[in-house]
Design an enzyme around this catalytic site. Structure first.
Site, PDB file in Angstrom:
ATOM      1  CE1 TYR A  72     -47.328 -10.601 -31.975  1.00 12.94           C
ATOM      2  CE2 TYR A  72     -47.993  -9.189 -33.803  1.00 12.94           C
ATOM      3  CZ  TYR A  72     -47.364 -10.332 -33.343  1.00 12.94           C
ATOM      4  OH  TYR A  72     -46.779 -11.180 -34.222  1.00 12.94           O
ATOM      5  CG  PHE A 124     -19.814 -13.435 -24.792  1.00  8.46           C
ATOM      6  CD1 PHE A 124     -19.134 -13.447 -23.572  1.00  8.46           C
ATOM      7  CD2 PHE A 124     -21.083 -13.975 -24.851  1.00  8.46           C
ATOM      8  CE1 PHE A 124     -19.736 -13.983 -22.442  1.00  8.46           C
ATOM      9  CE2 PHE A 124     -21.682 -14.503 -23.721  1.00  8.46           C
ATOM     10  CZ  PHE A 124     -21.012 -14.504 -22.519  1.00  8.46           C
ATOM     11  CG  ASP A 125     -19.397 -17.781 -23.566  1.00 10.46           C
ATOM     12  OD1 ASP A 125     -20.202 -16.848 -23.702  1.00 10.46           O
ATOM     13  OD2 ASP A 125     -19.068 -18.243 -22.463  1.00 10.46           O
ATOM     14  CG  ASP A 216     -20.932  -8.178 -27.876  1.00 11.02           C
ATOM     15  OD1 ASP A 216     -21.651  -7.534 -27.094  1.00 11.02           O
ATOM     16  OD2 ASP A 216     -20.744  -9.401 -27.776  1.00 11.02           O
ATOM     17  CB  ALA A 218     -22.599  -6.466 -23.201  1.00 16.09           C
ATOM     18  CE  LYS A 259     -23.600  -9.348 -19.949  1.00 13.54           C
ATOM     19  NZ  LYS A 259     -24.456 -10.301 -20.657  1.00 13.54           N
ATOM     20  CG  HIS A 453     -18.063 -22.335 -19.881  1.00  9.79           C
ATOM     21  ND1 HIS A 453     -18.014 -22.537 -21.241  1.00  9.79           N
ATOM     22  CD2 HIS A 453     -18.518 -21.069 -19.715  1.00  9.79           C
ATOM     23  CE1 HIS A 453     -18.412 -21.430 -21.863  1.00  9.79           C
ATOM     24  NE2 HIS A 453     -18.739 -20.536 -20.961  1.00  9.79           N
TER      25      HIS A 453
HETATM   26  N1  F0G Z   1     -21.893 -10.396 -25.476  1.00 11.79           N
HETATM   27  C1  F0G Z   1     -21.126 -10.207 -24.372  1.00 11.79           C
HETATM   28  C2  F0G Z   1     -19.878  -9.411 -24.472  1.00 11.79           C
HETATM   29  C3  F0G Z   1     -21.532 -10.766 -23.153  1.00 11.79           C
HETATM   30  O1  F0G Z   1     -20.765 -10.586 -22.076  1.00 11.79           O
HETATM   31  C4  F0G Z   1     -22.730 -11.523 -23.097  1.00 11.79           C
HETATM   32  C5  F0G Z   1     -23.166 -12.148 -21.849  1.00 11.79           C
HETATM   33  C6  F0G Z   1     -23.484 -11.683 -24.273  1.00 11.79           C
HETATM   34  C7  F0G Z   1     -23.026 -11.097 -25.439  1.00 11.79           C
HETATM   35  C8  F0G Z   1     -24.752 -12.487 -24.298  1.00 11.79           C
HETATM   36  O2  F0G Z   1     -25.759 -11.776 -23.673  1.00 11.79           O
HETATM   37  O3  F0G Z   1     -26.424 -13.092 -21.646  1.00 11.79           O
HETATM   38  O4  F0G Z   1     -27.881 -11.265 -22.555  1.00 11.79           O
HETATM   39  O5  F0G Z   1     -27.664 -13.377 -23.773  1.00 11.79           O
HETATM   40  N2  F0G Z   1     -22.428 -12.260 -20.837  1.00 11.79           N
HETATM   41  C9  F0G Z   1     -22.777 -12.809 -19.547  1.00 11.79           C
HETATM   42  C10 F0G Z   1     -21.546 -12.926 -18.683  1.00 11.79           C
HETATM   43  C11 F0G Z   1     -23.643 -14.013 -19.559  1.00 11.79           C
HETATM   44  O6  F0G Z   1     -21.648 -13.506 -17.594  1.00 11.79           O
HETATM   45  O7  F0G Z   1     -20.503 -12.419 -19.070  1.00 11.79           O
HETATM   46  P1  F0G Z   1     -26.991 -12.423 -22.872  1.00 11.79           P
END
Ligand code: F0G
Length: 462
Positions: A72, A124-125, A216, A218, A259, A453
């Site tokens: 833990y 990002f969404d 960000d 990823a 990613k 979406h």
């Molecule tokens: N930031 C970016 C730029 C992303 O592309 C994603 C996820 C996230 C944050 C959130 O990360 O999925 O690990 O919680 N993108 C995926 C996509 C889902 O299909 O582009 P997560």
């Protein structure tokens, strides 16, 4: 000669995939409300919905997982992950999270403020969803060429428009801008990279007004590879030298490790600010898990520690970026309109130019997603009127986005170029018959527009 490099790995384990008939797929689509997110993966032949959590892991990652310890507090796996992250990010404080959106959530709680602006190239969404819930104003300031699918192939279409940023600061006052978030590469407009010069300039401007900068990250390694291959002065730098310089310009970075971490799950919140780290720790304890695992298992942290290093390998990155470029080239040969140059993690088809007879409010890119699945069992995703559409906060009138695309993601180390040929041939056929298609009607959406979406339901217009 281009495209002569093959995969820098050989295949040791395979996952069988299923072929279905067109009649079956027509039924699956009806059951799924014509929404690709609602299809079962088992009914998909080539899955290009996302590049997230879909990477194939290496022998080194699988064997590292055996080292995973599940203590833990203070587990060994955390310290191995921390070392790997510090090596790539060059920042001292590392908080793991269960995936990227959890790091986004912690970041939003610290940096997004009600009624204040959060400037991004293109948010990002999941951050946008957090901002919507917290009452912050998320604005996209990508350069104009980044929103124009007919613009010439300029190298860094993910850059932030510095003049626009300065204008907002002048008009609203720096105290009303709580954060600038640079997404590398920019997922929403084609996996387009951000140049080092732009990251540096955004950071200098933000610093002048005391506005914190977050990256960000990823797809950090893919962005670094583009800097190395496209930006003057970086040809002789290593990928890690480039990533460390990128992060030297920000206070905090979030990462969806699904990613460029080359793993199936995991996220990171990394910072150089001790106070911010302490706050992140508290939020992680409440929402994620203890400081030294944050919702990840020891095994997953081990796989990530190794995966991050592998993603920074130049041979791997060359293969990776050129595979995406290969798909783009095949589509272009058939006259299909795509965002150029191709970016890091997929090819984005312009739905409006593809189906020029379907108006944006009838979801042309979504229609293309449906056609591609129905014809070939290939699953892509709409990034257009449904995913990016919003509503006027007062009148509730729909606001249609500048970009209208279908994203075809290429998973890392998963498909061969022959799989990509299947996609290109299917799209080529649909393109030849493009005049036969009509649009779609949105018949269900959830309460948070930024996230509609994922669960939306559609009908075909007859
Ligand atoms: N930031 C970016 C730029 C992303 O592309 C994603 C996820 C996230 C944050 C959130 O990360 O999925 O690990 O919680 N993108 C995926 C996509 C889902 O299909 O582009 P997560």
């Amino acid at each position: 000669m281009r495209f002569m490099t093959a995969e820098p790995f050989r295949i040791k384990v395979v996952e069988p995939i299923r072929k279905t008939t067109k009649a079956e797929r027509t039924e699956f689509l009806k059951e799924a409300g014509y929404n690709a997110f609602r299809l079962k993966a088992n009914d998909v032949y080539v899955d290009c919905l996302t590049d997230s959590g879909t990477s194939a892991m290496s022998t080194h990652q699988w064997s590292a997982m055996m080292l995973g310890d599940e203590s833990y507090a203070g587990c060994n796996s955390f310290y191995r992950l921390e070392e790997s992250v510090k090596d790539i990010f060059g920042m001292p404080y590392v908080q793991p999270t269960h995936q990227g959106r959890a790091a986004d959530y912690i970041m939003a709680r610290i940096y997004a403020k009600p009624g204040k602006y959060a400037i991004g190239n293109m948010h990002f969404d999941t951050f946008r969803g957090n901002a919507e819930v917290l009452g912050a104003l998320a604005v996209d300031y990508v350069i104009p060429e980044g929103l124009d699918t007919t613009s010439s192939a300029i190298p860094f279409k993910g850059n932030i428009d510095i003049k626009k940023m300065q204008k907002l600061i002048d008009e609203k006052g720096a105290e009303n801008i709580s954060v600038v978030i640079i997404t590398v590469t920019c997922n929403n407009n084609g996996g387009q990279p951000v140049s080092m010069q732009n990251i540096r300039e955004v950071s200098q401007l933000a610093k002048k007004y005391n506005i914190p900068v977050v990256i960000d990250s990823a797809r950090l390694a893919e962005n670094a590879y583009f800097i190395k291959t496209r930006e003057e002065g970086y040809q002789n730098k290593s990928i890690k030298e480039i990533t460390r310089e990128m992060f030297s310009y920000c206070e905090t970075a979030t990462m969806s490790s699904k990613k460029d971490g080359l793993v199936n799950i995991g996220g990171l919140f990394v910072t150089r600010n001790e106070e911010v780290f302490q706050m992140a720790n508290q939020l992680a304890i409440v929402h994620e898990g203890f400081i030294t695992y944050g919702g990840m298992s020891g095994r997953d942290m081990e796989a990530l520690a190794v995966g991050l290093q592998e993603a920074c390998d130049e041979n791997y990155l060359k293969y990776r970026i050129e595979q995406v470029e290969y798909l783009g080239k095949k589509l272009k040969e058939k006259g299909i309109p795509i965002i150029e140059p191709t970016g890091g993690h997929g090819v984005y088809v312009d739905g409006r130019r593809f189906f020029s007879q379907i108006p944006q409010h009838e979801f042309p890119s979504q229609r293309l997603v449906v056609a591609l699945y129905e014809e070939a069992g290939v699953r892509a995703v709409e990034l257009g009127a449904c995913a990016f559409g919003s509503k006027d906060p007062v009148t509730k009138e729909p606001i249609w986005p500048a970009l209208e695309t279908m994203r075809i993601c290429v998973s890392r180390r998963v498909y061969t170029n022959q799989h990509l040929d299947v996609i290109a041939n299917a799209l080529g056929e649909i393109y030849e018959n493009r005049k036969d298609y009509k649009g779609m009607k949105l018949v269900y959406e959830g309460p948070i527009t930024a996230l509609r979406h994922f669960t939306a339901g559609f009908e075909l217009i007859k």
